[in-house]
Write a protein that holds these residues in place. Structure first.
Motif, PDB file in Angstrom:
ATOM      1  N   LEU A   1      31.344  -3.170  53.999  1.00  0.00           N
ATOM      2  CA  LEU A   1      31.001  -1.790  54.367  1.00  0.00           C
ATOM      3  C   LEU A   1      30.324  -1.720  55.727  1.00  0.00           C
ATOM      4  O   LEU A   1      30.439  -0.713  56.431  1.00  0.00           O
ATOM      5  CB  LEU A   1      30.111  -1.168  53.294  1.00  0.00           C
ATOM      6  CG  LEU A   1      30.778  -0.862  51.949  1.00  0.00           C
ATOM      7  CD1 LEU A   1      29.863  -0.001  51.073  1.00  0.00           C
ATOM      8  CD2 LEU A   1      32.123  -0.173  52.128  1.00  0.00           C
ATOM      9  N   GLU A   2      29.594  -2.769  56.115  1.00  0.00           N
ATOM     10  CA  GLU A   2      29.033  -2.806  57.469  1.00  0.00           C
ATOM     11  C   GLU A   2      30.149  -2.775  58.506  1.00  0.00           C
ATOM     12  O   GLU A   2      30.099  -2.003  59.477  1.00  0.00           O
ATOM     13  CB  GLU A   2      28.192  -4.067  57.658  1.00  0.00           C
ATOM     14  CG  GLU A   2      26.799  -3.985  57.063  1.00  0.00           C
ATOM     15  CD  GLU A   2      25.970  -5.206  57.437  1.00  0.00           C
ATOM     16  OE1 GLU A   2      25.972  -5.571  58.633  1.00  0.00           O
ATOM     17  OE2 GLU A   2      25.343  -5.783  56.535  1.00  0.00           O
ATOM     18  N   ALA A   3      31.158  -3.616  58.298  1.00  0.00           N
ATOM     19  CA  ALA A   3      32.287  -3.651  59.232  1.00  0.00           C
ATOM     20  C   ALA A   3      33.022  -2.316  59.248  1.00  0.00           C
ATOM     21  O   ALA A   3      33.411  -1.814  60.311  1.00  0.00           O
ATOM     22  CB  ALA A   3      33.238  -4.778  58.841  1.00  0.00           C
ATOM     23  N   LEU A   4      33.207  -1.723  58.067  1.00  0.00           N
ATOM     24  CA  LEU A   4      33.903  -0.445  57.993  1.00  0.00           C
ATOM     25  C   LEU A   4      33.102   0.656  58.692  1.00  0.00           C
ATOM     26  O   LEU A   4      33.673   1.524  59.351  1.00  0.00           O
ATOM     27  CB  LEU A   4      34.147  -0.060  56.532  1.00  0.00           C
ATOM     28  CG  LEU A   4      35.021   1.167  56.309  1.00  0.00           C
ATOM     29  CD1 LEU A   4      36.456   0.888  56.739  1.00  0.00           C
ATOM     30  CD2 LEU A   4      34.998   1.607  54.838  1.00  0.00           C
ATOM     31  N   GLY A   5      31.775   0.632  58.538  1.00  0.00           N
ATOM     32  CA  GLY A   5      30.931   1.629  59.197  1.00  0.00           C
ATOM     33  C   GLY A   5      31.038   1.560  60.705  1.00  0.00           C
ATOM     34  O   GLY A   5      31.098   2.589  61.393  1.00  0.00           O
TER      35      GLY A   5
ATOM     36  N   ALA B   1      36.430  10.235  60.676  1.00  0.00           N
ATOM     37  CA  ALA B   1      35.921   9.278  59.693  1.00  0.00           C
ATOM     38  C   ALA B   1      34.452   9.475  59.365  1.00  0.00           C
ATOM     39  O   ALA B   1      33.963   8.967  58.359  1.00  0.00           O
ATOM     40  CB  ALA B   1      36.138   7.849  60.195  1.00  0.00           C
ATOM     41  N   THR B   2      33.738  10.203  60.210  1.00  0.00           N
ATOM     42  CA  THR B   2      32.311  10.402  59.983  1.00  0.00           C
ATOM     43  C   THR B   2      32.061  11.085  58.639  1.00  0.00           C
ATOM     44  O   THR B   2      32.771  12.014  58.264  1.00  0.00           O
ATOM     45  CB  THR B   2      31.698  11.250  61.118  1.00  0.00           C
ATOM     46  OG1 THR B   2      31.918  10.581  62.364  1.00  0.00           O
ATOM     47  CG2 THR B   2      30.211  11.435  60.917  1.00  0.00           C
TER      48      THR B   2
ATOM     49  N   LEU C   1      29.478   6.684  55.876  1.00  0.00           N
ATOM     50  CA  LEU C   1      29.862   5.979  57.096  1.00  0.00           C
ATOM     51  C   LEU C   1      29.604   6.815  58.341  1.00  0.00           C
ATOM     52  O   LEU C   1      29.871   8.020  58.366  1.00  0.00           O
ATOM     53  CB  LEU C   1      31.356   5.621  57.043  1.00  0.00           C
ATOM     54  CG  LEU C   1      31.842   4.780  55.872  1.00  0.00           C
ATOM     55  CD1 LEU C   1      33.338   4.512  56.021  1.00  0.00           C
ATOM     56  CD2 LEU C   1      31.072   3.469  55.758  1.00  0.00           C
ATOM     57  N   GLY C   2      29.109   6.161  59.372  1.00  0.00           N
ATOM     58  CA  GLY C   2      29.036   6.765  60.698  1.00  0.00           C
ATOM     59  C   GLY C   2      27.946   7.792  60.912  1.00  0.00           C
ATOM     60  O   GLY C   2      27.919   8.438  61.969  1.00  0.00           O
ATOM     61  N   VAL C   3      27.017   7.983  59.957  1.00  0.00           N
ATOM     62  CA  VAL C   3      26.011   9.034  60.135  1.00  0.00           C
ATOM     63  C   VAL C   3      24.715   8.507  60.742  1.00  0.00           C
ATOM     64  O   VAL C   3      23.903   9.297  61.237  1.00  0.00           O
ATOM     65  CB  VAL C   3      25.712   9.748  58.797  1.00  0.00           C
ATOM     66  CG1 VAL C   3      26.956  10.401  58.258  1.00  0.00           C
ATOM     67  CG2 VAL C   3      25.129   8.789  57.775  1.00  0.00           C
TER      68      VAL C   3
END
Length: 416
Positions: free
Chosen positions: A272-276, A285-286, A332-334
């Motif tokens: 999930l770190e990589a995906l974020g 994607a955010t 993700l992305g926030v």
């Protein structure tokens, strides 16, 4: 017909007596029933129509290539089956077989409304096909508005109105055909992106996808199954904000990236770190939510990480349960700066159930999410002894919003 008390209404008799011309079609577009008004307007007795395919009973007129009614009708009905929404055909020209005169057709102008009845599985069970015959009106207006003896257009009080209505009806039909095509493209895209090759070797896992009762049946929800070394199993579920082709495209890229990351990362949190990090470079994607876990069958350990997603349910054989909410982080992305994702582990026993889902399964407008979670736990507890496929169907049947599903649902049920 029975009275309003006691046994209730005789709905078959009520349908037969309805003054609007109606026919009932099943999902295979076979004629199930017709009412008296329909047999009158078509000149075809019910016994001649019931049990036949709609397009066998009403084939195109081979002698009139300008009659496009059958093609328009097929587009309309197929759009109802695919979208689960009603539609209509306005001032549409049809060629109707003459009763008792094989090979002869009679031109008609109809307004048609097709309305779906949704079954317990969330798909179209029946279609109510209602016809309004406006042939006499069309003929009278065309005669009135035809050329006058001096070659000029006669003044008819309704001619312009009729002409405009005809143009609007044709434009509406073209729009429906365009929408049906867009829907087919979106649905094909959705199905391709939800393909899960590793699922084939896992009969203990059942997956379901149900689109919202609107839109083009494309969304940002996903599920995935990933075989890992040493018999381990990676499971993910996620939800991209929005609907339509853009959301489905974003979902496909995130799902593929997570599928790759979970194969090489040091646990679900690393994946999930990589995906974020990847999500920050991807439009749309955010604020995506996702849950990822790994199953260790030898040690009976489930390790997981959660990026803002509703907590899955781990249901034990004795009816007790855990909500997997011990490693929850924002979507993700926030975050402005990168922060490592948390990770948690829980032991399980052989035969336990893991239910992973997207929020469309539990959320209802005006209701606290805890009420939906409580409902999910209660139904899972009640149905926990069923095989995964039956349990998945039971959860959808019991939990999908009866007032109309406003969001998509992805669901994965795993017998551990």
């Amino acid at each position: 017909m029975a009275g309003r008390e006691g046994a209730g209404l005789d709905y078959a008799a009520l349908f037969a007596a309805v003054p609007a011309a109606c026919v009932v079609l099943d999902r295979e577009l076979t004629i199930v029933a017709t009412n008296d008004a329909y047999t009158e307007v078509t000149g075809r007795p019910a016994a001649e129509l019931t049990g036949r395919s709609f397009f066998d009973a009403f084939p195109p007129d081979p002698g009139d290539p300008t009659a496009r009614g059958v093609e328009a009708q097929r587009d309309s009905l197929e759009a109802v089956l695919a979208s689960r929404r009603g539609n209509m055909l306005l001032l549409q020209r049809f060629a109707i077989p003459r009763a008792g005169r094989a090979g002869e057709f009679e031109p008609r102008w109809w307004n048609v409304v097709n309305r779906p009845l949704i079954g317990a599985d969330g798909q179209v069970d029946l279609i109510i096909h209602r016809v309004e015959d406006v042939t006499a009106f069309v003929r009278s207006e065309r005669v009135t508005a035809g050329p006058a003896p001096d070659g000029e257009r006669a003044a008819a009080p309704h001619a312009e109105l009729f002409s405009r209505a005809e143009q609007l009806g044709q434009a509406h039909t073209r729009l429906q055909r365009s929408t049906a095509h867009s829907h087919d493209v979106a649905l094909t895209l959705q199905q391709a992106m939800l393909a899960t090759p590793d699922l084939r070797g896992h009969p203990e896992i059942a997956v379901r996808y149900r689109p919202a009762m609107r839109g083009m049946n494309a969304c940002g929800d996903w599920y995935d199954v990933v075989d890992l070394p040493e018999g381990r199993l990676g499971l993910t579920v996620g939800d991209v904000v929005g609907h339509g082709v853009n959301a489905a495209s974003t979902m496909g890229m995130l799902r593929s990236a997570l599928s790759a990351a979970i194969r090489v990362a040091d646990g679900p949190s690393g994946a999930l770190e990589a995906l974020g990090l990847y999500s920050r470079s991807l439009d749309g994607a955010t604020a995506t939510t996702t849950f990822a876990c790994q199953i260790f069958p030898v040690s009976r350990l489930l390790t997981y990480s959660n990026a803002g997603h509703p907590p899955p349910v781990l249901m034990h054989a004795d009816g007790t349960h855990h909500l997997l909410d011990g490693a929850t982080d924002p979507p993700l992305g926030v975050r402005i700066e990168h922060v490592p994702r948390p990770q948690a582990s829980v032991e399980y026993s052989r035969g336990d159930l893991l239910v992973m889902y997207t929020d469309g399964l539990i959320e209802r407008r005006g209701e606290d999410i805890d009420a939906g979670l409580d409902r999910l736990v209660a139904v899972t507890q009640e149905l926990r002894d069923l095989p995964p496929e039956d349990l998945a169907d039971g959860l959808l049947h019991a939990l999908a919003n009866p007032d109309g599903q406003q969001d998509d649902i992805s669901l994965m049920v795993t017998r551990l």
